[in-house]
Scaffold this active site. Structure first.
Site, PDB file in Angstrom:
ATOM      1  N   ASN A   9      -3.390  11.800  -3.744  1.00  0.00           N
ATOM      2  CA  ASN A   9      -2.734  11.416  -2.540  1.00  0.00           C
ATOM      3  C   ASN A   9      -1.447  10.788  -3.248  1.00  0.00           C
ATOM      4  OD1 ASN A   9      -1.713   9.512  -0.504  1.00  0.00           O
ATOM      5  ND2 ASN A   9      -3.692   8.066  -0.871  1.00  0.00           N
ATOM      6  N   LYS A  11       0.908   9.122  -1.426  1.00  0.00           N
ATOM      7  CA  LYS A  11       1.231   8.136  -0.736  1.00  0.00           C
ATOM      8  C   LYS A  11       2.888   8.210  -0.331  1.00  0.00           C
ATOM      9  CE  LYS A  11      -2.312   5.385  -3.230  1.00  0.00           C
ATOM     10  NZ  LYS A  11      -2.816   3.928  -3.807  1.00  0.00           N
ATOM     11  N   HIS A  95      -7.600   4.779   4.733  1.00  0.00           N
ATOM     12  CA  HIS A  95      -7.187   4.346   3.324  1.00  0.00           C
ATOM     13  C   HIS A  95      -7.085   2.869   3.470  1.00  0.00           C
ATOM     14  CE1 HIS A  95      -5.101   3.745  -0.395  1.00  0.00           C
ATOM     15  NE2 HIS A  95      -5.593   4.911  -0.572  1.00  0.00           N
ATOM     16  N   GLU A  97      -4.832   0.893   2.234  1.00  0.00           N
ATOM     17  CA  GLU A  97      -3.348   0.690   2.545  1.00  0.00           C
ATOM     18  C   GLU A  97      -3.137   0.750   4.133  1.00  0.00           C
ATOM     19  OE1 GLU A  97      -1.575   3.155  -0.217  1.00  0.00           O
ATOM     20  OE2 GLU A  97      -2.624   2.111  -1.869  1.00  0.00           O
ATOM     21  N   GLU A 164     -13.239   3.968  -2.310  1.00  0.00           N
ATOM     22  CA  GLU A 164     -12.073   3.300  -3.123  1.00  0.00           C
ATOM     23  C   GLU A 164     -12.105   1.864  -3.108  1.00  0.00           C
ATOM     24  OE1 GLU A 164      -8.924   6.482  -3.347  1.00  0.00           O
ATOM     25  OE2 GLU A 164      -8.399   5.265  -1.297  1.00  0.00           O
ATOM     26  N   GLY A 170      -4.516   1.175  -8.026  1.00  0.00           N
ATOM     27  CA  GLY A 170      -3.027   0.978  -8.510  1.00  0.00           C
ATOM     28  C   GLY A 170      -3.150  -0.506  -9.391  1.00  0.00           C
ATOM     29  N   SER A 208      -7.573   4.196  -9.844  1.00  0.00           N
ATOM     30  CA  SER A 208      -6.927   4.317 -11.043  1.00  0.00           C
ATOM     31  C   SER A 208      -7.700   5.440 -11.828  1.00  0.00           C
ATOM     32  CB  SER A 208      -7.215   2.877 -11.816  1.00  0.00           C
ATOM     33  OG  SER A 208      -6.478   1.865 -11.257  1.00  0.00           O
TER      34      SER A 208
HETATM   35  P1  13P Z   1      -4.407   4.776  -7.819  1.00  0.00           P
HETATM   36  O1  13P Z   1      -4.914   6.097  -8.318  1.00  0.00           O
HETATM   37  O2  13P Z   1      -3.006   4.748  -8.269  1.00  0.00           O
HETATM   38  O3  13P Z   1      -5.379   3.797  -8.175  1.00  0.00           O
HETATM   39  O4  13P Z   1      -4.592   4.999  -6.250  1.00  0.00           O
HETATM   40  C1  13P Z   1      -5.862   5.508  -5.510  1.00  0.00           C
HETATM   41  C2  13P Z   1      -5.656   5.566  -4.510  1.00  0.00           C
HETATM   42  O5  13P Z   1      -5.504   4.650  -3.313  1.00  0.00           O
HETATM   43  C3  13P Z   1      -5.941   7.148  -3.959  1.00  0.00           C
HETATM   44  O6  13P Z   1      -6.153   7.157  -2.428  1.00  0.00           O
END
Ligand code: 13P
Length: 245
Positions: A9, A11, A95, A97, A164, A170, A208
């Protein structure tokens, strides 16, 4: 048998030129990896260029979101049909976010899930708790509610669930394999109660994930793959995650 799924992903990262540069390095590195389903979710603006480069690679293309209406006066939105037209087989929905910054509710997400599957896409459906929710013992309530409402009436054979935990995204803090397995096992039981053939549903972990921790996560019996953010932006690091074995 559930095939492992490793999904990138990206983003809001990478221009079209950066997408091409990534794929020129990445595709030769994963040539011949047939025992893992590899998915790439670049931003909308890179879907066309990625689709062209992924032809015959076996890597499948995924959008990061889709609106539930077929077409109309919805400035800035992208329909399922448009995503399919760009060569996508999958879309990420729910997601954290999108839930947090764009106020997507379980009810909105349910409309998106149904529209996506109705339009021919498979869905990576994300669920997960915040740190506060975990610390106050609400993880199973939150994840259970996200599944119950978000996936109501959906065809589970078209769904992969991504657990997640919001506190692991992140932040560099990965849930331990044991913490993830506990929630994955809960999810498998819950979707069974909701009507899925749960032993056939892929449940992947995100938060992560890196080359250094993927193997121990994949050793857990209910962890079927990973949804990777930061570590998927570098072609070598993402290829190492794909080749975790
Ligand atoms: P990270 O791997 O940067 O923690 O992000 C995970 C994520 O949100 C994948 O959709």
């Amino acid at each position: 048998m559930r095939k492992p799924v490793i999904a990138a992903n990206w983003k809001m990262f990478k221009t079209t030129a950066e997408t091409s540069q990534f794929l020129e390095v990445f595709l030769p590195l994963v040539k011949g990896c047939h025992d893992v389903e590899i998915l790439l979710a670049p931003p909308f603006t890179s879907l066309a260029v990625a689709s062209e480069m992924l032809k015959v690679s076996g890597v499948r293309l995924c959008a990061q979101d889709a609106f539930y209406e077929k077409e109309g006066a919805f400035t800035g939105e992208i329909s399922v049909n448009m995503i399919v037209d760009c060569g996508c087989s999958h879309v990420i929905l729910g997601h954290s976010e999108r839930r947090q910054y764009f106020k997507e509710t379980d009810e909105i997400l349910n409309k998106k899930v149904r529209a996506a599957i109705g339009g021919g896409l498979e869905v990576i459906f994300c669920v997960g708790e915040t740190l506060e929710e975990r610390e106050t013992g609400k993880t199973f309530d939150i994840v259970g509610r996200e599944l119950e409402i978000g996936l109501q009436g959906a065809d589970y054979s078209k769904i992969t669930i991504a657990y997640e935990p919001v506190w692991a995204i992140g932040t560099g803090k990965t849930a331990t394999p044991g913490q993830s397995q506990e929630v994955h096992s809960f999810i498998r039981k819950k979707i069974g109660e909701l009507g899925a053939v749960s032993k056939e549903t892929g449940i992947i972990y995100g938060g992560s994930v890196k080359p250094a921790n993927i193997k121990s996560l994949m050793e857990e019996k209910d962890i079927d793959g990973a949804l990777v953010g930061g570590a998927s932006l570098d072609p070598v690091s993402f290829s190492q995650i794909v080749k975790y074995n």
